[in-house]
Design a protein around this motif. Structure first.
Motif, PDB file in Angstrom:
ATOM      1  N   ASP A  55       0.829  -1.202   0.000  1.00 42.96           N
ATOM      2  CA  ASP A  55       0.000   0.000   0.000  1.00 42.96           C
ATOM      3  C   ASP A  55       0.867   1.257   0.000  1.00 42.96           C
ATOM      4  N   THR A  56       1.913   1.245   0.813  1.00 45.36           N
ATOM      5  CA  THR A  56       2.812   2.405   0.897  1.00 45.36           C
ATOM      6  C   THR A  56       3.508   2.639  -0.435  1.00 45.36           C
ATOM      7  N   LEU A  57       4.005   1.574  -1.046  1.00 44.44           N
ATOM      8  CA  LEU A  57       4.670   1.721  -2.343  1.00 44.44           C
ATOM      9  C   LEU A  57       3.697   2.190  -3.417  1.00 44.44           C
ATOM     10  N   ALA A  58       2.460   1.725  -3.381  1.00 44.87           N
ATOM     11  CA  ALA A  58       1.454   2.183  -4.343  1.00 44.87           C
ATOM     12  C   ALA A  58       1.177   3.672  -4.153  1.00 44.87           C
ATOM     13  N   MET A  59       1.094   4.121  -2.905  1.00 47.11           N
ATOM     14  CA  MET A  59       0.880   5.549  -2.637  1.00 47.11           C
ATOM     15  C   MET A  59       2.057   6.367  -3.168  1.00 47.11           C
ATOM     16  N   LEU A  60       3.275   5.883  -2.948  1.00 45.26           N
ATOM     17  CA  LEU A  60       4.460   6.610  -3.411  1.00 45.26           C
ATOM     18  C   LEU A  60       4.544   6.650  -4.934  1.00 45.26           C
ATOM     19  N   ARG A  61       4.140   5.577  -5.589  1.00 46.21           N
ATOM     20  CA  ARG A  61       4.097   5.587  -7.059  1.00 46.21           C
ATOM     21  C   ARG A  61       3.051   6.583  -7.554  1.00 46.21           C
ATOM     22  N   ALA A  62       1.914   6.648  -6.870  1.00 47.13           N
ATOM     23  CA  ALA A  62       0.872   7.616  -7.243  1.00 47.13           C
ATOM     24  C   ALA A  62       1.363   9.046  -7.027  1.00 47.13           C
ATOM     25  N   PHE A  63       2.095   9.278  -5.954  1.00 45.40           N
ATOM     26  CA  PHE A  63       2.672  10.589  -5.669  1.00 45.40           C
ATOM     27  C   PHE A  63       3.633  10.993  -6.800  1.00 45.40           C
ATOM     28  N   ALA A  70       3.735   9.798  -9.896  1.00 46.70           N
ATOM     29  CA  ALA A  70       2.986   9.964 -11.147  1.00 46.70           C
ATOM     30  C   ALA A  70       2.281  11.320 -11.170  1.00 46.70           C
ATOM     31  N   ALA A  71       1.757  11.750 -10.031  1.00 52.61           N
ATOM     32  CA  ALA A  71       1.092  13.056  -9.961  1.00 52.61           C
ATOM     33  C   ALA A  71       2.076  14.180 -10.268  1.00 52.61           C
ATOM     34  N   TRP A  72       3.315  14.047  -9.822  1.00 49.01           N
ATOM     35  CA  TRP A  72       4.328  15.063 -10.142  1.00 49.01           C
ATOM     36  C   TRP A  72       4.525  15.158 -11.653  1.00 49.01           C
ATOM     37  N   ASN A  73       4.618  14.039 -12.335  1.00 52.01           N
ATOM     38  CA  ASN A  73       4.845  14.068 -13.780  1.00 52.01           C
ATOM     39  C   ASN A  73       3.632  14.570 -14.556  1.00 52.01           C
ATOM     40  N   ARG A  74       2.450  14.508 -13.957  1.00 52.92           N
ATOM     41  CA  ARG A  74       1.242  15.076 -14.575  1.00 52.92           C
ATOM     42  C   ARG A  74       1.062  16.540 -14.179  1.00 52.92           C
ATOM     43  N   HIS A  75       1.918  17.036 -13.264  1.00 55.98           N
ATOM     44  CA  HIS A  75       1.768  18.392 -12.705  1.00 55.98           C
ATOM     45  C   HIS A  75       0.397  18.524 -12.048  1.00 55.98           C
ATOM     46  N   ASP A  76      -0.036  17.484 -11.389  1.00 48.96           N
ATOM     47  CA  ASP A  76      -1.358  17.386 -10.776  1.00 48.96           C
ATOM     48  C   ASP A  76      -1.266  17.779  -9.304  1.00 48.96           C
ATOM     49  N   GLU A 113      -3.404  18.990  -7.235  1.00 43.25           N
ATOM     50  CA  GLU A 113      -4.488  18.513  -6.369  1.00 43.25           C
ATOM     51  C   GLU A 113      -4.202  17.103  -5.846  1.00 43.25           C
ATOM     52  N   SER A 114      -3.746  16.214  -6.719  1.00 47.95           N
ATOM     53  CA  SER A 114      -3.428  14.842  -6.297  1.00 47.95           C
ATOM     54  C   SER A 114      -2.197  14.810  -5.394  1.00 47.95           C
ATOM     55  N   ILE A 115      -1.194  15.615  -5.719  1.00 48.52           N
ATOM     56  CA  ILE A 115       0.003  15.673  -4.878  1.00 48.52           C
ATOM     57  C   ILE A 115      -0.378  16.070  -3.458  1.00 48.52           C
ATOM     58  N   MET A 116      -1.203  17.094  -3.336  1.00 43.26           N
ATOM     59  CA  MET A 116      -1.581  17.571  -2.008  1.00 43.26           C
ATOM     60  C   MET A 116      -2.507  16.584  -1.296  1.00 43.26           C
ATOM     61  N   ALA A 117      -3.333  15.855  -2.036  1.00 43.37           N
ATOM     62  CA  ALA A 117      -4.190  14.841  -1.429  1.00 43.37           C
ATOM     63  C   ALA A 117      -3.358  13.702  -0.840  1.00 43.37           C
ATOM     64  N   ASP A 171       9.556  11.506   4.419  1.00 39.58           N
ATOM     65  CA  ASP A 171       9.033  11.063   5.707  1.00 39.58           C
ATOM     66  C   ASP A 171       7.541  10.844   5.530  1.00 39.58           C
ATOM     67  N   LEU A 172       7.050   9.721   6.027  1.00 41.86           N
ATOM     68  CA  LEU A 172       5.675   9.316   5.814  1.00 41.86           C
ATOM     69  C   LEU A 172       4.914   9.265   7.141  1.00 41.86           C
ATOM     70  N   ALA A 173       3.626   9.566   7.091  1.00 44.07           N
ATOM     71  CA  ALA A 173       2.753   9.454   8.255  1.00 44.07           C
ATOM     72  C   ALA A 173       1.321   9.243   7.771  1.00 44.07           C
ATOM     73  N   ASP A 174       0.617   8.374   8.421  1.00 45.38           N
ATOM     74  CA  ASP A 174      -0.802   8.143   8.114  1.00 45.38           C
ATOM     75  C   ASP A 174      -1.041   7.814   6.638  1.00 45.38           C
ATOM     76  N   GLY A 175      -0.107   7.094   6.025  1.00 51.58           N
ATOM     77  CA  GLY A 175      -0.280   6.680   4.640  1.00 51.58           C
ATOM     78  C   GLY A 175      -0.086   7.774   3.613  1.00 51.58           C
ATOM     79  N   LYS A 176       0.571   8.875   4.035  1.00 51.96           N
ATOM     80  CA  LYS A 176       0.809   9.999   3.126  1.00 51.96           C
ATOM     81  C   LYS A 176       2.225  10.530   3.311  1.00 51.96           C
ATOM     82  N   VAL A 177       2.611  11.457   2.438  1.00 50.44           N
ATOM     83  CA  VAL A 177       3.921  12.094   2.529  1.00 50.44           C
ATOM     84  C   VAL A 177       3.827  13.266   3.499  1.00 50.44           C
ATOM     85  N   ARG A 178       4.674  13.246   4.524  1.00 51.70           N
ATOM     86  CA  ARG A 178       4.702  14.343   5.491  1.00 51.70           C
ATOM     87  C   ARG A 178       5.792  15.351   5.165  1.00 51.70           C
TER      88      ARG A 178
END
Length: 126
Positions: free
Chosen positions: A5-13, A15-21, A23-27, A108-115
């Motif tokens: 789950d953590t690795l999937a979240m980091l991959r999504a993070f 991918a959002a950078w490369n889309r310049h997204d 909203e997703s980065i902040m989510a 640094d990660l917390a609660d399943g997100k990037v801190r």
């Protein structure tokens, strides 16, 4: 949160950078997020604290490098609450200057997100 789950979240993070997204980065960032830029006046570079300041710093990157991409990415989970994201940054400034450098983020990660996104990159002269 499992390792997968953590690795999937980091991959999504990433991918959002490369889309310049932004909203997703902040989510995918915690409510008390921080960004420590590779350059700036302090030992930490430039430190942005809180969602509004972090989003403004990230937006500035996308505005400075409209075609920015983080390529050849590799993510390594080094502890349950810490990861490394390695990449090659490629982009062109709005003035037309091309940039290509190796870099990494210590996350640094917390609660399943990037801190904290603590960025390091090569300083390349051309």
């Amino acid at each position: 949160m499992t390792t997968d789950d953590t690795l999937a979240m980091l991959r999504a993070f990433s991918a959002a950078w490369n889309r310049h997204d932004l909203e997703s980065i902040m989510a995918l960032s915690t409510d008390d997020c921080e960004f420590w830029a590779a350059a700036g006046p302090d030992a930490l570079g430039t430190r942005s604290v809180g969602p509004e300041a972090v989003a403004a710093a990230y937006r500035s990157i996308f505005e400075t490098f409209p075609d920015a991409q983080w390529t050849e990415g590799r993510i390594s989970l080094i502890a349950p609450d810490r990861a490394i994201s390695e990449w090659t940054f490629v982009g062109t400034t709005v003035e037309g200057r091309k940039v290509e450098v190796l870099g990494l983020d210590l996350l640094d990660l917390a609660d399943g997100k990037v801190r904290i996104k603590n960025s390091f990159r090569k300083n390349r002269t051309a």
